[in-house]
Design a protein around this motif. Structure first.
Motif, PDB file in Angstrom:
ATOM      1  N   TRP A   1       0.938  -1.470  -0.050  1.00  0.00           N
ATOM      2  CA  TRP A   1      -0.171   0.016  -0.144  1.00  0.00           C
ATOM      3  C   TRP A   1       0.734   1.324   0.082  1.00  0.00           C
ATOM      4  N   LEU A   2       1.881   1.299   0.949  1.00  0.00           N
ATOM      5  CA  LEU A   2       2.838   2.418   0.899  1.00  0.00           C
ATOM      6  C   LEU A   2       3.641   2.752  -0.234  1.00  0.00           C
ATOM      7  N   GLU A   3       3.726   1.745  -1.139  1.00  0.00           N
ATOM      8  CA  GLU A   3       4.468   1.925  -2.386  1.00  0.00           C
ATOM      9  C   GLU A   3       3.661   2.918  -3.229  1.00  0.00           C
ATOM     10  N   VAL A   4       2.230   2.963  -3.184  1.00  0.00           N
ATOM     11  CA  VAL A   4       1.305   3.631  -3.985  1.00  0.00           C
ATOM     12  C   VAL A   4       0.499   4.754  -3.365  1.00  0.00           C
ATOM     13  N   SER A   5       0.322   4.790  -2.034  1.00  0.00           N
ATOM     14  CA  SER A   5      -0.625   5.692  -1.910  1.00  0.00           C
ATOM     15  C   SER A   5      -0.109   6.020  -0.075  1.00  0.00           C
ATOM     16  N   ARG A   6      -0.679   7.152   0.335  1.00  0.00           N
ATOM     17  CA  ARG A   6      -0.650   7.777   1.522  1.00  0.00           C
ATOM     18  C   ARG A   6      -0.838   6.723   2.761  1.00  0.00           C
ATOM     19  N   PRO A   7      -0.534   6.733   3.766  1.00  0.00           N
ATOM     20  CA  PRO A   7      -1.357   5.703   4.755  1.00  0.00           C
ATOM     21  C   PRO A   7      -2.400   6.370   5.377  1.00  0.00           C
ATOM     22  N   GLU A   8      -2.557   7.850   5.314  1.00  0.00           N
ATOM     23  CA  GLU A   8      -3.947   8.295   5.595  1.00  0.00           C
ATOM     24  C   GLU A   8      -5.110   7.743   4.713  1.00  0.00           C
ATOM     25  N   ALA A   9      -4.944   7.648   3.531  1.00  0.00           N
ATOM     26  CA  ALA A   9      -5.990   7.136   2.654  1.00  0.00           C
ATOM     27  C   ALA A   9      -6.473   5.922   3.047  1.00  0.00           C
ATOM     28  N   LEU A  10      -5.813   5.061   3.585  1.00  0.00           N
ATOM     29  CA  LEU A  10      -6.139   3.734   3.948  1.00  0.00           C
ATOM     30  C   LEU A  10      -7.089   3.902   5.551  1.00  0.00           C
ATOM     31  N   ARG A  11      -6.394   5.062   6.194  1.00  0.00           N
ATOM     32  CA  ARG A  11      -7.207   5.458   7.577  1.00  0.00           C
ATOM     33  C   ARG A  11      -8.488   5.768   6.974  1.00  0.00           C
ATOM     34  N   LEU A  12      -8.532   6.543   6.111  1.00  0.00           N
ATOM     35  CA  LEU A  12     -10.071   7.000   5.789  1.00  0.00           C
ATOM     36  C   LEU A  12     -10.804   5.977   5.256  1.00  0.00           C
ATOM     37  N   LEU A  13     -10.505   5.067   4.562  1.00  0.00           N
ATOM     38  CA  LEU A  13     -11.337   4.131   4.395  1.00  0.00           C
ATOM     39  C   LEU A  13     -11.759   3.190   5.386  1.00  0.00           C
ATOM     40  N   TYR A  14     -10.988   3.086   6.459  1.00  0.00           N
ATOM     41  CA  TYR A  14     -11.420   2.290   7.688  1.00  0.00           C
ATOM     42  C   TYR A  14     -12.287   3.160   8.542  1.00  0.00           C
ATOM     43  N   LEU A  15     -12.010   4.583   8.535  1.00  0.00           N
ATOM     44  CA  LEU A  15     -12.631   5.443   9.602  1.00  0.00           C
ATOM     45  C   LEU A  15     -13.912   6.251   9.325  1.00  0.00           C
ATOM     46  N   LYS A  16     -14.115   6.247   8.122  1.00  0.00           N
ATOM     47  CA  LYS A  16     -15.352   7.070   7.635  1.00  0.00           C
ATOM     48  C   LYS A  16     -16.766   6.443   8.004  1.00  0.00           C
ATOM     49  N   ARG A  17     -16.935   5.224   8.120  1.00  0.00           N
ATOM     50  CA  ARG A  17     -17.947   4.481   8.451  1.00  0.00           C
ATOM     51  C   ARG A  17     -17.605   2.903   8.779  1.00  0.00           C
ATOM     52  N   LEU A  18     -18.168   2.582   9.919  1.00  0.00           N
ATOM     53  CA  LEU A  18     -17.720   1.290  10.432  1.00  0.00           C
ATOM     54  C   LEU A  18     -18.428   0.013   9.664  1.00  0.00           C
ATOM     55  N   MET A  19     -19.855   0.183   9.969  1.00  0.00           N
ATOM     56  CA  MET A  19     -20.609  -1.032   9.510  1.00  0.00           C
ATOM     57  C   MET A  19     -20.845  -1.003   8.006  1.00  0.00           C
ATOM     58  N   LYS A  20     -20.066  -0.744   7.031  1.00  0.00           N
ATOM     59  CA  LYS A  20     -20.194  -0.814   5.801  1.00  0.00           C
ATOM     60  C   LYS A  20     -19.513  -1.605   5.052  1.00  0.00           C
ATOM     61  N   THR A  21     -19.979  -2.437   3.976  1.00  0.00           N
ATOM     62  CA  THR A  21     -19.266  -3.612   3.412  1.00  0.00           C
ATOM     63  C   THR A  21     -18.171  -2.879   2.404  1.00  0.00           C
ATOM     64  N   ARG A  22     -16.655  -3.124   2.472  1.00  0.00           N
ATOM     65  CA  ARG A  22     -16.095  -2.393   1.645  1.00  0.00           C
ATOM     66  C   ARG A  22     -15.072  -3.563   0.959  1.00  0.00           C
ATOM     67  N   SER A  23     -15.012  -3.219  -0.576  1.00  0.00           N
ATOM     68  CA  SER A  23     -14.401  -4.020  -1.217  1.00  0.00           C
ATOM     69  C   SER A  23     -13.329  -3.243  -2.011  1.00  0.00           C
ATOM     70  N   PHE A  24     -12.015  -3.502  -1.932  1.00  0.00           N
ATOM     71  CA  PHE A  24     -11.028  -2.730  -2.409  1.00  0.00           C
ATOM     72  C   PHE A  24     -10.311  -3.567  -3.773  1.00  0.00           C
ATOM     73  N   SER A  25     -10.186  -2.657  -4.551  1.00  0.00           N
ATOM     74  CA  SER A  25      -9.173  -3.023  -5.759  1.00  0.00           C
ATOM     75  C   SER A  25      -8.212  -1.936  -5.996  1.00  0.00           C
ATOM     76  N   TRP A  26      -7.059  -2.358  -6.584  1.00  0.00           N
ATOM     77  CA  TRP A  26      -5.916  -1.396  -6.817  1.00  0.00           C
ATOM     78  C   TRP A  26      -6.320  -0.211  -7.667  1.00  0.00           C
ATOM     79  N   GLN A  27      -7.459  -0.400  -8.508  1.00  0.00           N
ATOM     80  CA  GLN A  27      -7.914   0.657  -9.293  1.00  0.00           C
ATOM     81  C   GLN A  27      -8.617   1.738  -8.455  1.00  0.00           C
ATOM     82  N   ASP A  28      -9.006   1.460  -7.334  1.00  0.00           N
ATOM     83  CA  ASP A  28      -9.605   2.425  -6.251  1.00  0.00           C
ATOM     84  C   ASP A  28      -8.419   3.464  -5.696  1.00  0.00           C
TER      85      ASP A  28
END
Length: 554
Positions: free
Chosen positions: A328-355
């Motif tokens: 992840w750190l090779e292509v994106s800031r760590p804060e972007a992953l933190r945002l993915l996890y913190l914005k909403r808890l009970m929401k299904t999330r599917s990640f693709s590198w294209q995201d």
């Protein structure tokens, strides 16, 4: 309508808006205000120090999904800390978990260790003292780059060895009848009368999961080492019969009691758990009841959340879709992953590198919304708290003047950052007088985007000027328009002006814009679609693009 009523209504609305809380703040307040147990009438004790706990099993792969628990637990810890509540942030390595199957890449000979605690298994790669240390060392090192607060780390194996749990173990074993009663509430097939939560380690073969308790007298346990069937494998027992002293803790409690023991041992006030634990018959709630009714300690407030999927399926080494934190750190800031996890808890999330470009854009827009105070009061308050928790406490997010998609295009066309800066200035994205901090943010984004292009870009995202193009495939009417656009492009002063030129040309000729854009992309980069056309024109060079379009003959 009376004026007094209107004023009262406005005050209530204002109060309601101000009381909207970010989920971590709301949970922190619930923890602070809690007065009594959930399952009994006992009062919540006043302790000098509580803890917010996170943990990971070390029997599997430590991927970015394992970071979700750490990031969310840390948010609750920070919220408590800001409210002056006496708490610490801890991380427990579940290194007493038995090896259940042979992971991909591990020699088949390791089948002999099935059923053994991962902390007692040698490192299959020979670079660490044990199997668990091999996975843990790198994970702990890289996880620090995703966390604002550094947790205090504890090993379950070490805590068992030190006797840290001796009191709680005996308390649970001596009350195994009560423990069994709690567990049986939710079981159709009830536990046998001889069931006991303690599993000693076989002193002959060193396995944990294969021992079966035959008899308990005080702290002495008699056992036999027998085969144990996991879901897809069998751990072979050695047939040894022996005895073990519970007070020496050379063994492990069953999970439906061990979790409760952890909560009491570390004074846990909150812990994260996947959505499957939200059900009242789950291990979380069973342990919660054991914790309160047997150990007389208040259950923690749960942080239930959805798990991260990869392209719609669960992460698995056997499927080859594991995403590691370092990747992840090779292509994106760590804060972007933190945002993915913190914005909403009970929401299904599917990640693709294209995201990645979209997640980076979302982070940019959040920082911009807070900086420019966008939205109504409710939105502003939520955005401010979300950005607060997404950001590292001592490292505010620097606004990047170019979005990730533009950086992805420029990174492929210019290997030299100085050339990319010149192009950005020509495109009016920067003034050329940016402070050092802003320039560093641009360079970092170009670096991340360059790696993304090399490792994860789809064929359609690969950008280069086409050496040749198929003029015959272009309809005569559209070919004439391309030639006219080519004549005007060299005079355009901005990417937006180019975009407007194409849209207006399509409209004036009763043509659907996508059809015209597709012809333009095919002519310039030999693909039916691409990045924003105006930006592409400036990145490749107006004169170069104009010359190519003029070559299109009717």
């Amino acid at each position: 309508m009376k004026e007094g009523f209107v004023l009262s209504l406005e005050k209530n609305i204002e109060k309601e808006q101000k009381e909207v809380k970010f989920w971590a703040d709301a949970l922190a307040e619930k923890i602070i205000e809690r007065k009594q147990f959930h399952f009994t009438d006992e009062k919540t004790p006043k302790l000098k120090k509580w803890s917010v706990k996170s943990s990971s099993s070390l029997s599997g792969v430590l991927h970015i999904g394992r970071l979700s628990d750490l990031v969310r637990s840390e948010a609750v810890f920070r919220a408590l800390e800001e409210k002056k509540f006496p708490a610490e942030f801890i991380y427990i390595t579940e290194d007493m978990d038995p090896l259940r199957k042979i992971p991909k890449g591990v020699p088949a000979s390791f089948e002999q260790y099935l059923g053994m605690a991962v902390s007692d298994i040698p490192d299959p790669f020979g670079c660490h003292e044990s199997y668990d240390k091999h996975h843990l060392e790198e994970f702990l090192k890289v996880s620090e780059k995703f966390l604002s607060a550094k947790p205090k780390v504890f090993s379950m194996r070490e805590e068992y060895k030190k006797g840290s749990f001796s009191k709680e173990i005996l308390e649970i074993v001596n009350n195994s009848g009560k423990v069994k009663e709690v567990i049986n509430q939710f079981k159709e097939s009830k536990l046998e009368d001889s069931w006991n939560p303690w599993k000693p380690i076989c002193e002959n073969c060193g396995k944990l999961q294969t021992t079966e308790v035959l008899k308990i007298e005080g702290s002495k346990v008699e056992y036999e080492c027998k085969d144990y069937e996991f879901e897809t494998t069998i751990a072979k027992g050695c047939g040894f019969k022996g005895s073990s002293d519970i007070s020496k803790a050379n063994g492990k409690l069953a999970w439906k009691s061990e979790w409760a023991m952890q909560w009491k041992r570390w004074n846990v006030c909150s812990e994260g758990a996947g959505k499957e634990y939200e059900s009242k018959n789950s291990a979380f709630w069973i342990n919660a009841e054991i914790c309160e009714k047997v150990l007389h300690f208040p259950m923690p407030e749960p942080i239930f959340y959805e798990h991260l999927m990869i392209d719609g399926v669960k992460m698995s080494a056997s499927l080859g879709n594991i995403v590691y934190p370092k990747e992840w750190l090779e292509v994106s800031r760590p804060e972007a992953l933190r945002l993915l996890y913190l914005k909403r808890l009970m929401k299904t999330r599917s990640f693709s590198w294209q995201d990645i470009p979209l997640l980076e854009l979302e982070l940019d827009r959040l920082a911009e919304a807070v900086s420019e105070k966008k939205g109504d009061e409710k939105e502003r308050l939520n955005n401010e708290r979300l950005l607060h928790f997404v950001s590292f406490s001592k490292k505010p997010i620097t606004t990047v003047k170019i979005d990730y998609s533009l950086a992805l295009m420029l990174a492929q066309l210019f290997q030299n950052n100085e050339e990319a800066l010149e192009k950005l200035e020509e495109m009016k994205h920067i003034s050329g007088k940016e402070p050092k901090k802003e320039l560093e943010a641009i360079f970092e984004r170009l670096k991340l985007a360059r790696t993304f292009a090399e490792k994860h870009a789809l064929p359609g995202q690969k950008i280069s000027f086409a050496e040749n193009f198929d003029a015959k495939s272009i309809e005569p009417a559209i070919a004439a328009l391309l030639s006219k656009i080519g004549e005007k492009i060299s005079k355009a002063e901005s990417a937006e002006e180019v975009q407007t030129l194409v849209f207006n040309t399509a409209k004036e000729n009763n043509l659907q814009p996508p059809k015209l854009f597709s012809a333009l992309y095919s002519t310039i980069i030999a693909k039916p679609q691409g990045p924003k056309f105006g930006s592409l024109v400036f990145a490749l060079g107006k004169e170069r693009v104009a010359e190519r379009l003029k070559q299109v003959k009717v």
